[in-house]
Every structure is written in C-alpha cells, then in structure tokens.
Write a protein that holds these residues in place. Structure first.
Motif, mmCIF file in Angstrom:
data_model
loop_
_atom_site.group_PDB
_atom_site.id
_atom_site.type_symbol
_atom_site.label_atom_id
_atom_site.label_comp_id
_atom_site.label_asym_id
_atom_site.label_seq_id
_atom_site.Cartn_x
_atom_site.Cartn_y
_atom_site.Cartn_z
ATOM 1 N N ILE A 1 0.859 -1.188 0.000
ATOM 2 C CA ILE A 1 0.000 0.000 0.000
ATOM 3 C C ILE A 1 0.892 1.234 0.000
ATOM 4 O O ILE A 1 1.930 1.252 0.661
ATOM 5 N N ASP A 2 0.494 2.269 -0.715
ATOM 6 C CA ASP A 2 1.376 3.442 -0.779
ATOM 7 C C ASP A 2 1.176 4.361 0.427
ATOM 8 O O ASP A 2 0.274 4.166 1.248
ATOM 9 N N CYS A 3 2.034 5.361 0.506
ATOM 10 C CA CYS A 3 2.099 6.259 1.668
ATOM 11 C C CYS A 3 0.814 7.029 1.913
ATOM 12 O O CYS A 3 0.559 7.474 3.026
ATOM 13 N N ASP A 4 -0.014 7.219 0.871
ATOM 14 C CA ASP A 4 -1.253 7.981 1.025
ATOM 15 C C ASP A 4 -2.483 7.088 1.175
ATOM 16 O O ASP A 4 -3.614 7.594 1.157
ATOM 17 N N ASP A 5 -2.282 5.799 1.278
ATOM 18 C CA ASP A 5 -3.404 4.845 1.385
ATOM 19 C C ASP A 5 -4.357 4.927 0.199
ATOM 20 O O ASP A 5 -5.551 4.622 0.337
ATOM 21 N N ASP A 6 -3.856 5.374 -0.956
ATOM 22 C CA ASP A 6 -4.764 5.500 -2.093
ATOM 23 C C ASP A 6 -4.260 4.814 -3.364
ATOM 24 O O ASP A 6 -4.809 5.053 -4.451
ATOM 25 N N THR A 7 -3.239 3.991 -3.238
ATOM 26 C CA THR A 7 -2.807 3.164 -4.373
ATOM 27 C C THR A 7 -2.376 1.803 -3.837
ATOM 28 O O THR A 7 -1.720 1.716 -2.798
ATOM 29 N N ILE A 8 -2.751 0.764 -4.572
ATOM 30 C CA ILE A 8 -2.458 -0.620 -4.186
ATOM 31 C C ILE A 8 -1.442 -1.181 -5.169
ATOM 32 O O ILE A 8 -1.487 -0.873 -6.367
#
Lengths: 128, 128
Positions: B73-80
């Motif tokens: 999961i990326d640092c902004d919780d908006d990309t998998i």
C-alpha cells in the motif's frame, strides 16, 4: 506526437514509476496532457498534482528529480509507465525509496526497510 | 481490516500489478472496496471494470487468473500494488505478457516482444 487517451478519464492518466535498474515500483502519479508533453520534451518526470491542482516537476523543491530513461504505454493508451533514475535515491515524500514501503501481512501493514532521508530535513517541519 | 482511502477518488483506487518474480509491471487496474475485500479473502486479483461497471475477477473468462503473492500500500493509502503469479503467462487482453508492450522511441511507439497467446483463440473473434 504520440496521442494518448486523455479524454477517457477526465484529462488525467495514471503513471506508474519504476526504478530503471531494479524495476522496483517507486510511486504512482498522474499526468495531464501538458505534463506528458513536458516530460517528453525535458526528460524530467513532470506530473499533475491533484491536491495542488497544478503541474509538478517531481523533485522541484527537494532537488530529487526523476531522469526519464524509458517510457512505455499500455494497450488502451490510457496508462503511462516511466522507468526513471531517481536522484537522491528516494521517491517518497516520507523519505523512503518507494511510496510502497508498507506490506499487507496478517491483516495489518508492516513497514519494509528504512527511510533514505528525514523528510523534516528536506522539506522543513510542517510541509511536504 | 486495513482501511484504504476509497473516498478520495470517488470509490476507485488504482492498482499496479507486478510479476512477483521479475517485478515486470503487467497492467494497471482499479479496485473499489468490494474488489479489495474480495482480493484479500480469495487471494485472486479482483478488480472493478470501469467499462463494464462491475466486479471483475481477472482471468474469469480465460482461466488466466492472478494469484496474489504480496500486497503493498502506498504512503497515502490510495494506491495498491499487487505482486502476482500470472497464470497462463500473459496479463494483457491482446496476448502480451504485459499491457505495457509498447515503448516510446523517437516520437513513436515500438512494439516490444511477441504475444504469448492469440486473443482470437482465447476470447473469440469479436470480444475481449
């Protein structure tokens, strides 16, 4: 000029960014057509910031730019893949090499690896 | 349960899909929250098809499913990011291993590599 399908998704296409040597995925960003053309002409990764609503030359504040080594386009002309040389070694604003530094394990997130830099030193205390 | 930021982007998050052995990027797709939960519970990559407006178990028609080996999961919780085993060897509906089989060279697109399968044989003559 290569024409991409910017119309399909309201003008913004997702951009997958890989380290050109290791193939590690560093981040995902977005480009509008202006950012795409700027990236092609300057060879520095240039994105459209959805939060700031403007063009964003990656690394413009920190100096950690991304030199573009290779560009791939997907089968639907609606996703871009950049292979880059990440100056400074870290793509993530939190100081990690990759934004994908957390792994799903047993239903929670585990941090993998250590930061390359301290974001407070690079960006100051309050912003990124 | 890991909560991702599905609200930020109208319910759909981009998903980068890599070969778990080579780190080659195979495709980019989208998940809504239902697709995310289905992927976690079944360990088969499940996306939301923007064109068909419904859940889509990758490989459901061709048998070429994606077995999920790792999730980041990326640092902004908006990309998998998924690292997968691509059954059948090809992720692209055009028969190539990766959807990113075209490279930008001298202002035009060059096809890299050869298809793994003939889409007409797998999907029939008229659809994909």
């Amino acid at each position: 000029m290569i024409k991409l399908d910017f119309d399909k998704t309201g003008g913004l296409l997702p951009v997958v960014v890989q380290d050109y040597e290791t193939n590690e995925v560093l981040m995902l960003a977005f480009m509008n057509e202006t950012a795409w053309e700027a990236t092609l002409s300057t060879n520095k990764a240039t994105y459209y910031s959805r939060s700031r609503k403007k063009l964003w030359v990656k690394g413009e504040s920190s100096g950690n730019v991304q030199n573009v080594k290779e560009i791939r386009i997907d089968c639907d002309d609606d996703t871009i893949l950049l292979k880059v040389e990440q100056v400074g070694g870290a793509a993530c604003h939190m100081g990690y090499k990759s934004c994908f530094f957390r792994k799903v394990e047993d239903g929670s997130l585990t941090v993998m690896g250590k930061p390359v830099f301290d974001p407070k030193e690079v960006y100051g205390e309050t912003s990124h």
